[in-house]
Design a protein around this motif. Structure first.
Motif, PDB file in Angstrom:
ATOM      1  N   ALA A  95      28.418  69.249  44.927  1.00 51.26           N
ATOM      2  CA  ALA A  95      29.774  68.742  44.747  1.00 51.26           C
ATOM      3  C   ALA A  95      30.280  68.252  46.096  1.00 51.26           C
ATOM      4  N   PHE A  96      31.054  67.182  46.088  1.00 50.68           N
ATOM      5  CA  PHE A  96      31.566  66.591  47.319  1.00 50.68           C
ATOM      6  C   PHE A  96      33.082  66.668  47.320  1.00 50.68           C
ATOM      7  N   VAL A  97      33.633  67.079  48.449  1.00 52.07           N
ATOM      8  CA  VAL A  97      35.081  67.200  48.586  1.00 52.07           C
ATOM      9  C   VAL A  97      35.484  66.570  49.909  1.00 52.07           C
ATOM     10  N   ASP A  98      36.463  65.675  49.875  1.00 56.77           N
ATOM     11  CA  ASP A  98      36.991  65.115  51.114  1.00 56.77           C
ATOM     12  C   ASP A  98      37.883  66.147  51.787  1.00 56.77           C
ATOM     13  N   SER A  99      37.842  66.171  53.099  1.00 57.49           N
ATOM     14  CA  SER A  99      38.470  67.261  53.851  1.00 57.49           C
ATOM     15  C   SER A  99      39.990  67.282  53.761  1.00 57.49           C
ATOM     16  N   ASP A 100      40.616  66.164  53.385  1.00 57.01           N
ATOM     17  CA  ASP A 100      42.078  66.163  53.256  1.00 57.01           C
ATOM     18  C   ASP A 100      42.528  66.279  51.797  1.00 57.01           C
ATOM     19  N   ASP A 101      41.596  66.583  50.900  1.00 60.44           N
ATOM     20  CA  ASP A 101      41.912  66.767  49.485  1.00 60.44           C
ATOM     21  C   ASP A 101      41.656  68.214  49.073  1.00 60.44           C
TER      22      ASP A 101
END
Length: 321
Positions: free
Chosen positions: A89-95
């Motif tokens: 799973a990928f998560v952007d650091s500001d989300d």
């Protein structure tokens, strides 16, 4: 041998000291805690206090890696190489993600290569939901979803680790890098593609998000990325037309953004934009585009000046309403 886990959350980060803890909290405070997961943070050469925030975070699940500053693509590549999860799973650091993310997705993981889900985008208070997988190839499903507005982003999906067994081709595109990677991943799907009609991912406004604030020649790399996908994966006639449809809509969106937010850059590149639009904007592609997109294409084909005049009038009317 490294211990396997069920999920690997991959977070590329660059100078996000103000947001990274919120992101980590959303992963670690999941309602379902009886499933193994790891959090791989790849620091792309941050110069602020990001590293300190991550290294002081109270969790043994975090694996922190530092690489010299390059781009998010190389940070993701490092995360993929280090991942030990059955699903990535990928998560952007500001989300951040929903606290029920694992609880909702976990029952479906055994039967799917890719699971798509909803995303809330706070910049425009919009919800993006996935589209039902029809009788089409996985790649055609991805292209149709992108054309209809479902984000071509890694963060709105989770992926079976089997899709990453063969090396991916990475390209240094500032925009549409996800589109380039996703085309490869959907092209490898052997099992199901499932979609969950629930919002599980939240994109928040970030004061220094480059991809949301850059309006210069780097925007054009989105065109290069989509051209590469067309060249490398446009094997069927329908697939080619779908890719062309996505590409010409992207050309119009890029032209419009540059026109409104950086007129000198637009003027330097308007001939290139018109040329590339004529190359791919053939009449037979229009049937793959919705009515609103058709109108925009026809206006731009007649005259870019007419296109921008109509769009200016539309913006004024929309603003008043």
């Amino acid at each position: 041998m490294a211990e396997k886990v069920k999920y690997s959350f991959i977070i590329p980060v660059y100078n996000r000291e103000a947001y990274i803890v919120r992101c980590l909290d959303s992963i670690h405070h999941q309602t379902k805690q009886d499933v193994s997961f790891e959090v791989i943070v790849v620091d792309d050469g941050s110069t602020d206090e990001t590293a300190k925030r991550v290294q002081e975070y109270p969790s043994e699940r975090i694996r922190y890696f530092y690489i010299p500053h390059s781009n998010p693509c190389m940070a993701r590549k490092k995360g993929i190489e280090e991942a030990r999860g059955e699903y990535l799973a990928f998560v952007d650091s500001d989300d951040h993600i929903d606290e029920r993310y694992i609880e909702i997705l976990d029952p479906y993981t055994g039967e799917a290569d890719i699971i798509e889900f909803g995303r809330y985008h706070a910049d425009n208070s919009h919800i993006f939901m996935p589209y039902k997988y029809k009788e089409e190839t996985p790649l055609e499903h991805f292209l149709r979803s992108a054309r209809k507005g479902y984000p071509w982003s890694l963060v709105t999906r989770i992926f079976s680790c089997g899709l990453f067994q063969k090396p991916l081709e990475y390209a240094d595109y500032f925009f549409a890098e996800d589109y380039y990677l996703l085309a490869q991943l959907y092209n490898r799907v052997c099992r199901e593609i499932l979609n969950i009609q629930q919002v599980l991912y939240y994109s928040e406004p970030s004061v220094n998000s480059l991809t949301r604030s850059v309006f210069d020649e780097r925007r054009l790399t989105g065109i290069y990325a989509e051209e590469s996908v067309l060249k490398n994966y446009g094997r069927s006639e329908k697939g080619k037309k779908c890719m062309q449809a996505n590409l010409i809509i992207s050309i119009l969106n890029i032209a419009e953004r540059l026109y409104w937010y950086n007129r000198p850059v637009f003027e330097r590149n308007q001939e290139y934009l018109r040329k590339i639009f004529r190359k791919y904007g053939t009449w037979d592609v229009l049937k793959y585009i919705d009515l609103r997109g058709k109108i925009k294409c026809v206006l731009y084909a007649i005259s870019p000046q007419l296109f921008f005049y109509v769009r200016r009038c539309y913006r004024k009317v929309k603003k008043k309403s």
